[in-house]
Design an enzyme around this catalytic site. Structure first.
Site, PDB file in Angstrom:
ATOM      1  CG  ASN A   9      -1.759   1.190   1.385  1.00  0.00           C
ATOM      2  OD1 ASN A   9      -1.853   2.001   0.462  1.00  0.00           O
ATOM      3  ND2 ASN A   9      -2.393   1.336   2.543  1.00  0.00           N
ATOM      4  CD1 TRP A  10       3.723   0.928  -2.671  1.00  0.00           C
ATOM      5  CD2 TRP A  10       3.646   1.870  -4.704  1.00  0.00           C
ATOM      6  NE1 TRP A  10       4.435   0.124  -3.534  1.00  0.00           N
ATOM      7  CE2 TRP A  10       4.407   0.685  -4.788  1.00  0.00           C
ATOM      8  CE3 TRP A  10       3.471   2.629  -5.870  1.00  0.00           C
ATOM      9  CZ2 TRP A  10       4.985   0.240  -5.981  1.00  0.00           C
ATOM     10  CZ3 TRP A  10       4.047   2.187  -7.058  1.00  0.00           C
ATOM     11  CH2 TRP A  10       4.796   1.011  -7.106  1.00  0.00           C
ATOM     12  CE  LYS A  11      -0.307   3.340   4.617  1.00  0.00           C
ATOM     13  NZ  LYS A  11      -0.287   3.471   6.056  1.00  0.00           N
ATOM     14  CG  HIS A  96      -6.032   2.091   5.065  1.00  0.00           C
ATOM     15  ND1 HIS A  96      -5.621   3.037   5.965  1.00  0.00           N
ATOM     16  CD2 HIS A  96      -5.018   1.215   4.932  1.00  0.00           C
ATOM     17  CE1 HIS A  96      -4.382   2.747   6.358  1.00  0.00           C
ATOM     18  NE2 HIS A  96      -3.993   1.646   5.747  1.00  0.00           N
ATOM     19  CD  GLU A  98      -3.092   5.653   6.625  1.00  0.00           C
ATOM     20  OE1 GLU A  98      -3.050   5.660   5.385  1.00  0.00           O
ATOM     21  OE2 GLU A  98      -2.180   5.164   7.332  1.00  0.00           O
ATOM     22  CD  GLU A 168      -3.769  -2.356   7.235  1.00  0.00           C
ATOM     23  OE1 GLU A 168      -2.656  -2.570   6.764  1.00  0.00           O
ATOM     24  OE2 GLU A 168      -4.415  -1.336   6.979  1.00  0.00           O
ATOM     25  N   GLY A 174       2.067   2.490  10.735  1.00  0.00           N
ATOM     26  CA  GLY A 174       3.025   3.581  10.591  1.00  0.00           C
ATOM     27  C   GLY A 174       3.709   3.992  11.878  1.00  0.00           C
ATOM     28  CB  SER A 213       4.796  -1.468  12.190  1.00  0.00           C
ATOM     29  OG  SER A 213       4.424  -0.111  12.340  1.00  0.00           O
ATOM     30  N   GLY A 234       2.727  -1.071   4.328  1.00  0.00           N
ATOM     31  CA  GLY A 234       2.802   0.351   3.996  1.00  0.00           C
ATOM     32  C   GLY A 234       4.257   0.768   3.794  1.00  0.00           C
ATOM     33  N   GLY A 235       4.848   1.356   4.822  1.00  0.00           N
ATOM     34  CA  GLY A 235       6.200   1.916   4.732  1.00  0.00           C
ATOM     35  C   GLY A 235       7.227   0.990   4.091  1.00  0.00           C
TER      36      GLY A 235
HETATM   37  P1  PGA Z   1       2.533   0.444   7.672  1.00  0.00           P
HETATM   38  O1  PGA Z   1       1.109   0.639   6.981  1.00  0.00           O
HETATM   39  O2  PGA Z   1       3.095  -0.872   7.152  1.00  0.00           O
HETATM   40  O3  PGA Z   1       3.343   1.604   7.238  1.00  0.00           O
HETATM   41  O4  PGA Z   1       2.306   0.387   9.148  1.00  0.00           O
HETATM   42  C1  PGA Z   1       0.247  -0.443   6.734  1.00  0.00           C
HETATM   43  C2  PGA Z   1      -1.049   0.041   6.146  1.00  0.00           C
HETATM   44  O5  PGA Z   1      -1.506   1.124   6.521  1.00  0.00           O
HETATM   45  O6  PGA Z   1      -1.645  -0.637   5.297  1.00  0.00           O
END
Ligand code: PGA
Length: 251
Positions: A9-11, A96, A98, A168, A174, A213, A234-235
């Site tokens: 997930n590159w956001k 998600h 977010e 999640e 994050g 994470s 994500g990251g």
């Molecule tokens: P993260 O994000 O790996 O940076 O914690 C995961 C996500 O939000 O899908």
């Protein structure tokens, strides 16, 4: 047998040239090593069609990070499931945390989005997970159960095979704080039990991904838990090296 899936997930990260470079590196690894797991890249909407041409020569799939609940029309700034599908996406991430937090997306809207995505024959990665307050007060199972009951359990059984769930925990996204293997496995087993009760024919085949994470250091231990079928990353999906190590951890 359940599919193992690693999704990046590159956001709202990367320029177009960065996105092309990263997807080419991942593509190069996949064509050379042919891992058993399914690999999904979820760039911003604007990069989907550019990545489609790389996808066609490779073996990753593409996902959007959201879609509109409306089919088409006067919704400035929105992107429809049909547009996503026609840009080359196979999946869409819905729910998600977010989106729930910054765009106030609630269960009813998420259900509409899922119906819209399914109508376009897109696969859906549905995200669920509790906040730190839920967990500290011992309400984490309840929260996740409610997220599933109000959305996933309202979907007709004939579409359930198009769904993947991503657990999640919001406190792990994050933050660098990952759920322990036990915490993650316990919740994944709980989710599978709920699926078993509602859709008995799908509990053994539905992939449930962990996100929050997850990185190249902790992925192997998480993915070896019996109910964890891969990750939503994500990251650590923004660098080819770490993302490839996570793919390797999924086998
Ligand atoms: P993260 O994000 O790996 O940076 O914690 C995961 C996500 O939000 O899908």
């Amino acid at each position: 047998m359940r599919k193992k899936i690693v999704a990046g997930n590159w956001k709202m990260n990367l320029s177009l040239s960065d996105a092309l470079e990263l997807s080419s590196e991942v593509s190069h690894y996949l064509t050379k090593s042919k891992p058993a797991c399914e690999v999904i890249l979820a760039p911003s909407f604007t990069f989907l069609s550019a990545l489609k041409s790389i996808k066609e020569k490779s073996c990753f799939l593409l996902s959007a990070q959201d879609c509109s609940a409306a089919a088409s029309g006067a919704f400035t700034g929105e992107v429809s499931a049909m547009q996503i599908k026609s840009s080359g996406a196979d999946y869409v991430i819905i729910g998600h945390s977010e989106r729930r937090k910054y765009h106030h997306e609630g269960n009813e809207l998420l259900l509409e989005k899922i119906h819209r995505a399914l109508a376009e024959n897109l696969n859906v990665i549905f995200c669920c997970g509790e906040t730190i307050e839920d967990r500290n007060s011992g309400h984490h199972f309840e929260t996740v159960q409610e997220q599933l009951t109000r959305v996933i359990f309202k979907i007709h059984e004939s579409s359930i095979s198009k769904l993947t769930i991503a657990y999640e925990p919001v406190w792990a996204i994050g933050t660098g704080v990952t759920a322990s293997d036990n915490q993650a496995q316990e919740m994944h087993a709980f989710i599978r039990l709920l699926i078993q009760e509602k859709f008995p024919d799908h509990a053994d085949t539905m992939s449930i991904l962990y996100g929050g994470s997850c990185n190249e250091k902790n992925a192997a231990a998480l993915f070896s838990c019996p109910d964890i079928d891969g990750g939503l990353i994500g990251g650590a999906s923004l660098k080819a090296d770490s993302f490839i190590e996570i793919i390797q951890a999924a086998g």
